[in-house]
Design a protein around this motif. Sequence first.
Motif, PDB file in Angstrom:
ATOM      1  N   ARG A  36       0.705  -1.141  -0.034  1.00 13.29           N
ATOM      2  CA  ARG A  36       0.082  -0.027   0.001  1.00 13.29           C
ATOM      3  C   ARG A  36       0.976   1.307  -0.233  1.00 13.29           C
ATOM      4  N   THR A  37       0.450   2.326  -0.400  1.00 12.25           N
ATOM      5  CA  THR A  37       1.058   3.569  -0.383  1.00 12.25           C
ATOM      6  C   THR A  37       0.914   4.099   1.082  1.00 12.25           C
ATOM      7  N   ARG A  39       1.751   7.147   3.699  1.00 12.29           N
ATOM      8  CA  ARG A  39       2.131   8.769   3.670  1.00 12.29           C
ATOM      9  C   ARG A  39       2.634   9.045   4.834  1.00 12.29           C
ATOM     10  N   LYS A 214      -9.015  -2.516  -5.281  1.00 15.04           N
ATOM     11  CA  LYS A 214      -8.636  -2.925  -6.628  1.00 15.04           C
ATOM     12  C   LYS A 214      -9.752  -3.345  -7.684  1.00 15.04           C
TER      13      LYS A 214
HETATM   14  C1  LIG Z   1       2.298   7.929 -11.078  1.00 10.38           C
HETATM   15  C2  LIG Z   1       1.608   8.247  -9.727  1.00 10.38           C
HETATM   16  C3  LIG Z   1       1.457   9.434  -9.189  1.00 10.38           C
HETATM   17  C4  LIG Z   1       1.182   9.380  -7.654  1.00 10.38           C
HETATM   18  N1  LIG Z   1       1.068  10.803  -7.465  1.00 10.38           N
HETATM   19  C5  LIG Z   1       1.032  10.984  -5.956  1.00 10.38           C
HETATM   20  C6  LIG Z   1       1.153  12.032  -5.189  1.00 10.38           C
HETATM   21  O1  LIG Z   1       1.468  12.965  -5.641  1.00 10.38           O
HETATM   22  N2  LIG Z   1       0.692  12.096  -3.903  1.00 10.38           N
HETATM   23  C7  LIG Z   1       0.262  11.257  -3.098  1.00 10.38           C
HETATM   24  O2  LIG Z   1      -0.146  11.152  -2.029  1.00 10.38           O
HETATM   25  N3  LIG Z   1       0.127   9.874  -3.786  1.00 10.38           N
HETATM   26  C8  LIG Z   1       0.227   9.673  -5.105  1.00 10.38           C
HETATM   27  N4  LIG Z   1       0.187   8.337  -5.738  1.00 10.38           N
HETATM   28  C9  LIG Z   1      -0.231   7.200  -5.019  1.00 10.38           C
HETATM   29  C10 LIG Z   1      -1.693   6.935  -5.380  1.00 10.38           C
HETATM   30  O3  LIG Z   1      -2.632   7.721  -4.815  1.00 10.38           O
HETATM   31  C11 LIG Z   1      -1.854   5.623  -4.837  1.00 10.38           C
HETATM   32  O4  LIG Z   1      -1.111   4.637  -5.472  1.00 10.38           O
HETATM   33  C12 LIG Z   1      -3.346   5.021  -5.141  1.00 10.38           C
HETATM   34  O5  LIG Z   1      -4.299   5.694  -4.363  1.00 10.38           O
HETATM   35  C13 LIG Z   1      -3.548   3.670  -4.848  1.00 10.38           C
HETATM   36  O6  LIG Z   1      -3.187   3.288  -3.747  1.00 10.38           O
HETATM   37  P1  LIG Z   1      -2.091   2.071  -3.156  1.00 10.38           P
HETATM   38  O7  LIG Z   1      -0.785   2.146  -3.719  1.00 10.38           O
HETATM   39  O8  LIG Z   1      -2.093   2.053  -1.760  1.00 10.38           O
HETATM   40  O9  LIG Z   1      -2.547   0.950  -3.826  1.00 10.38           O
HETATM   41  C14 LIG Z   1       0.736   8.469  -6.951  1.00 10.38           C
HETATM   42  C15 LIG Z   1       0.672   7.041  -7.659  1.00 10.38           C
HETATM   43  C16 LIG Z   1       1.214   6.942  -8.989  1.00 10.38           C
HETATM   44  C17 LIG Z   1       1.271   5.553  -9.782  1.00 10.38           C
END
Ligand SMILES: Cc1cc2nc3c(=O)[nH]c(=O)nc-3n(C[C@H](O)[C@H](O)[C@H](O)COP(=O)(O)O)c2cc1C
Length: 224
Positions: A36-37, A39, A214
């Motif tokens: 997961r992303t 922060r 997803k």
């Molecule tokens: C090309 C790209 C740019 C993104 N830019 C940001 C960003 O600037 N800030 C942020 O908080 N998340 C950013 N994200 C993360 C996405 O929000 C996140 O991958 C998406 O919500 C899905 O969540 P997960 O990665 O937990 O599955 C980015 C993801 C991608 C692939």
Amino acid sequence: MTETVRFTPLKGYREYPADEMGERAREFHEQMQLRRTVRDFSERAIPEGVLERCLLTAGTAPSGANLQPWHFVVVRDAGIKSQIRRAAEEEERVFYQERAPKEWLDALAPLGTDWRKPFLEEAPVLIAVMVQRYGVRPDGVRFKHYYSTESVGLATGLLIAALHNVGLVSLTHTPSPMRFLNRILDRPSSERPLLLLVVGYPKRPDVPVPDIGKKTLEQIATFI
Ligand SMILES: Cc1cc2nc3c(=O)[nH]c(=O)nc-3n(C[C@H](O)[C@H](O)[C@H](O)COP(=O)(O)O)c2cc1C
């Protein structure tokens, strides 16, 4: 003059019995499903050598004509991280308050993000992923990099998977525009920042992340 192409036997190839293939596919999906992303980062440092190995994994990616048009700038220095945070927040403030169309802001709403980016100073490492738009020969002559953005995207995917595999978390951050990274990191104009990967440990093992899902297999794939 045509160069002679040299071939070498494929190294380490293994075929798995069908049931083991299924098991491996399931296990890998289960592991990747947990990525997961994040922060909110802890300030803990990453053990020596781990990041380097993950970057080598990124460097195994396929690339157009094998030109490997990527460069990863690993930032650990607190002063540089502060400069990046200041510049990114400046861009993001304008983005959120003025530039972003309503549709984009609506798409971001479920993620709860705003212009503040404390993680750019809290996380132990920022990796600026740069696309080398063209190469430069020792005599100064430029040569084209084919499919450079696609190639660097693939390398970044492998990097994110490699980091997840060792228990680190990452955030794909794309302050827009990102040209300030060339200035702060002293990178040439032949390179374009693709994204800034924020890497480290989560602040807590159960750190909150957006409750999002997803797509299903039916939604993402068509079998013909
Ligand atoms: C090309 C790209 C740019 C993104 N830019 C940001 C960003 O600037 N800030 C942020 O908080 N998340 C950013 N994200 C993360 C996405 O929000 C996140 O991958 C998406 O919500 C899905 O969540 P997960 O990665 O937990 O599955 C980015 C993801 C991608 C692939």
